[in-house]
Enzyme design. Sequence first.
Site, mmCIF file in Angstrom:
data_model
loop_
_atom_site.group_PDB
_atom_site.id
_atom_site.type_symbol
_atom_site.label_atom_id
_atom_site.label_comp_id
_atom_site.label_asym_id
_atom_site.label_seq_id
_atom_site.Cartn_x
_atom_site.Cartn_y
_atom_site.Cartn_z
ATOM 1 C CG HIS A 18 44.416 45.546 39.837
ATOM 2 N ND1 HIS A 18 44.352 45.570 38.466
ATOM 3 C CD2 HIS A 18 43.154 45.285 40.264
ATOM 4 C CE1 HIS A 18 43.118 45.318 38.076
ATOM 5 N NE2 HIS A 18 42.354 45.158 39.142
ATOM 6 C CG ASP B 224 47.527 43.426 36.783
ATOM 7 O OD1 ASP B 224 47.102 44.019 37.789
ATOM 8 O OD2 ASP B 224 47.371 42.201 36.598
ATOM 9 C CG ASP C 214 39.263 45.277 36.514
ATOM 10 O OD1 ASP C 214 39.798 45.542 37.593
ATOM 11 O OD2 ASP C 214 39.218 44.125 36.045
ATOM 12 C CD GLU D 133 42.859 41.613 40.723
ATOM 13 O OE1 GLU D 133 41.957 41.033 41.346
ATOM 14 O OE2 GLU D 133 42.784 41.837 39.489
ATOM 15 C CD GLU D 134 42.418 41.863 36.188
ATOM 16 O OE1 GLU D 134 41.905 40.738 36.376
ATOM 17 O OE2 GLU D 134 41.773 42.911 36.257
ATOM 18 C CD GLU E 40 39.567 44.888 41.481
ATOM 19 O OE1 GLU E 40 39.176 45.183 40.340
ATOM 20 O OE2 GLU E 40 40.564 44.180 41.691
ATOM 21 C CG HIS F 214 38.017 40.904 33.156
ATOM 22 N ND1 HIS F 214 38.407 39.735 33.760
ATOM 23 C CD2 HIS F 214 38.545 41.899 33.905
ATOM 24 C CE1 HIS F 214 39.122 40.016 34.845
ATOM 25 N NE2 HIS F 214 39.205 41.332 34.943
HETATM 26 ZN ZN ZN Z 1 40.351 44.529 38.983
#
Ligand code: ZN
Length: 403
Positions: free
Chosen positions: A79, A81, A112, A146-147, A174, A372
């Site tokens: 992803h 984003d 990520d 995705e997030e 991932e 995150h």
């Molecule tokens: Zn991710």
Amino acid sequence: MPQEGEKEDPAVTIFREYIRINTISQEADYDGAIKFLVRQAKELDLPVRCHEVHPGRVVVVITWEGKDPSLPSLMLNSHTDVVPVYHEHWKCDPFEAKKFENGDIYGRGTQDMKSVGIQYIETIRRLKKQGIQLLRTIHMTFVPDEEVTGKYGMGAFIKTSEFKDLNVGYVLDEGLANPTDAFTVFYGERPIWWVNVKCTGKPGHGSRFIEDTAAEKLQKVINSFLAFREEQKQKLQKNECLRLGDVTTVNLTKLEGGIAYNVVPTDFTASFDIRLAPTVDMTEFEEKIKTWCTEAGNDVSYEFVQKFMDNTTTSISKDDPWWNAFSTVCKSMDMKIETEIFPAATDSRYLRQLGYSAIGFSPMNHTPILLHDHNEFLNENIFLKGIDIYEKIIPALANVPAT
Ligand code: ZN
């Protein structure tokens, strides 16, 4: 090890360039990311397609055709984003991709999962340079959003004919970093349930003992949910073999209700974020929720805001030719593999739900899990080692013979 300003591996330079494109989902420079990816495809001399799956939401697909394009393909998904940042908690600008003397590259998306997107690209670059062609076609897919649930990213993409045309046989997506020398591989994830429990009772003046109040029912509801939470927490703590993905988590995440200090309200609503272990019988679990509500008193009801009903896992049996190829090649590199259930949600859930086999794997060992989190980083040597790993894994998968 190359220092800042000195010559660095071009793969690292491209990775850092990708990090500098701010793609925080809510305000993403998706155009910048698409331009960057289209340029990568041009440099690889590979066809690229951009599918707008929702207004302003584009999935980029870069394709390397195999010797037999009629065979189900290998999909390498990432992803584009990233999640937002608290600037004040970072030791440098999260979109500067600053590299420290020891090779640590700081930036949102370093783990990520922009690292993985670039590792796929760099692996294909290396393989193409060797002049080889693999058996199966490879599609590198770069998806937005995705997030923010993936609804307008992978969730929308899988409904299109463009997705069906990819004729996907196996997916790499991932995973997570692993602080030890091992690598974690995810073969499933926990379905998400978001539930609101509404408790209704008698209102009145805040100075009295009103009977049958919403608060008393709320108390019982919270106690039931949190007692179950404690049970699961103990189960995880007492058994060393269990991982977070093997138990069910329940968290009280929102409370709403009340209008004034001196008014006993008619309603309170409690919101819970539940992630179900794949072994949980979902019908039985909903019965449990129903019972907790009934036990709390009259006028206690629940409704789901999100209720994912699929807990399909991907085979990690030796009989599965794809898994066999993956695990055999990891073994040949002396990689220590830990197979787990992903504790949160990824785009793989959309694919597994449709019956596709998907493995979550981000080649990052000796790295703290910082997705995150503040100060997310990845060391350039771990990043480069990841390309070496994919250089073995990707051909092994793309060369899985026709069954
Ligand atoms: Zn991710």
